[in-house]
Write an enzyme that holds these catalytic residues in place. Sequence first.
Site, PDB file in Angstrom:
ATOM      1  N   LYS A   1       0.938  -1.168   0.158  1.00 27.78           N
ATOM      2  CA  LYS A   1      -0.007   0.170  -0.094  1.00 27.78           C
ATOM      3  C   LYS A   1       0.782   1.308  -0.050  1.00 27.78           C
ATOM      4  O   LYS A   1       1.931   1.294   0.408  1.00 27.78           O
ATOM      5  CB  LYS A   1      -1.096   0.038   1.186  1.00 27.78           C
ATOM      6  CG  LYS A   1      -2.020   0.989   1.126  1.00 27.78           C
ATOM      7  CD  LYS A   1      -3.157   0.323   0.269  1.00 27.78           C
ATOM      8  CE  LYS A   1      -4.418   0.954   0.256  1.00 27.78           C
ATOM      9  NZ  LYS A   1      -5.551   0.008   0.092  1.00 27.78           N
TER      10      LYS A   1
HETATM   11  N1  GLU Z   1      -7.259   0.136  -3.315  1.00 32.73           N
HETATM   12  C1  GLU Z   1      -7.903  -0.831  -3.536  1.00 32.73           C
HETATM   13  C2  GLU Z   1      -8.133  -1.870  -2.419  1.00 32.73           C
HETATM   14  O1  GLU Z   1      -7.780  -1.651  -1.167  1.00 32.73           O
HETATM   15  C3  GLU Z   1      -7.613  -1.619  -4.853  1.00 32.73           C
HETATM   16  C4  GLU Z   1      -6.282  -2.096  -4.807  1.00 32.73           C
HETATM   17  C5  GLU Z   1      -5.858  -2.511  -6.273  1.00 32.73           C
HETATM   18  O2  GLU Z   1      -6.389  -2.705  -7.129  1.00 32.73           O
HETATM   19  O3  GLU Z   1      -4.403  -2.776  -6.389  1.00 32.73           O
HETATM   20  O4  GLU Z   1      -8.287  -2.969  -2.455  1.00 32.73           O
END
Ligand code: GLU
Length: 420
Positions: free
Chosen positions: A108
Amino acid sequence: MELTEQMTPFEAVNYFFQRAASNQELADSAIAMLSGTFRELRVQVPYRCDDGHMEIAYGYRVQHNAARGPYKGGIRYHPDADIDEVRALASLMTWKTALVDVPFGGAKGGVQVDATQLSEREKEQVTRRYADQISHIIGPTRDIPAPDMGTNAQTMSWIMDQYGRKVGHTTQIVTGKPVPLGGSFGREEATGRGVVVTMEEAVRELGLGEPEDLTIAIQGFGNVGSWAGHIAAERGYRIVATSDVNGGIYAADGFKVDDLTAHVHESGSVVDFPGSEPISNEDLLELDVDVLIPAALGEVITHENCEAIRAKLIVEAANHPVTPVADYALEDRGVLIVPDILANAGGVTVSYFEWVQNNQEIRWELDDVNRRLELKLQRAYRECRDFQQSHASEDMSFREAAFSLSVERVVEAATLRGYL
Ligand code: GLU
């Protein structure tokens, strides 16, 4: 680990990991590896504001685990996106990608800025600078960012462009791109669609009734909340309440979600939608509805308000909206919670589809994307239930089953690679 309301977000996620680890009698080395993170990068992100002065923001990229494939996860622009929050979200991505069985690990990113206060020019600068600062640890087979709160398809375009200046055009470096730049049909609405798909599995299982008879309250009307509302309304459910940072709205007969979306486009908020009554964000959570969808920030349902929650089903569109203490209290009262790592996994699932399409330089039709998404989430839901039932003696909640299944998959991959 002791269950308290004082846990940080990373401690709260790790609490569920530890429960899974002790059920599976994991070795100390596995616990040490998976309750920590592989790599954490903290960078300064200087940017010039429109009035000419410089600001220095802080950004992070945390890579939690890559046993099952490249690191994968969004980038959040939010003042609360500090290192602990980003660690928590990175580890949730590891469990999420394992649960829906896409070949990725978990990561993240975050920049501690208030995206709502930045102009497009300022956002572009922040994004390009942040992309440069993390460019040595990301890559289409290493770590693939995507949008999250405060970022969107435009943000991904800037990252792809900035990364491409260094290494040449690389579509697969990010997912959640606009369709003309290699994005997938259906990616924008994928998280919201996944919320509705997993909600429908739970509605069927609990025998709650037909869509027309069921009421839903959605806290948050951003990308995920508004798409979940739109798709649920299309399927016949009644959306009776929703909210944003400015406040909430309620209408007993339900909203016409298309009209509400038009109102938000015009006025910038759900507030004052014609025909609705105002309601606070806190009161929305306590409404007498069948389904509650928290689709905003984390930790909104805590020991303080969980007794007042009246919904029979909670579908966690947001990441960690329910604290562990509240989670167990609700579980004891028979409220079913579809956990975040399942309920909001639609986004990363279609991110995976996007990456596959990019790798093959092809484009799937929207129907094809939606059908594959639905199948994948229905299967993950069933697998969690089967896991829970086949470990009945361990008395696991649905969330604990979801974590345990994911942990089992990640540990298996790490063991096969020779890490454990
Ligand atoms: N930000 C989204 C999540 O928390 C998508 C992450 C992604 O598609 O890599 O799942």
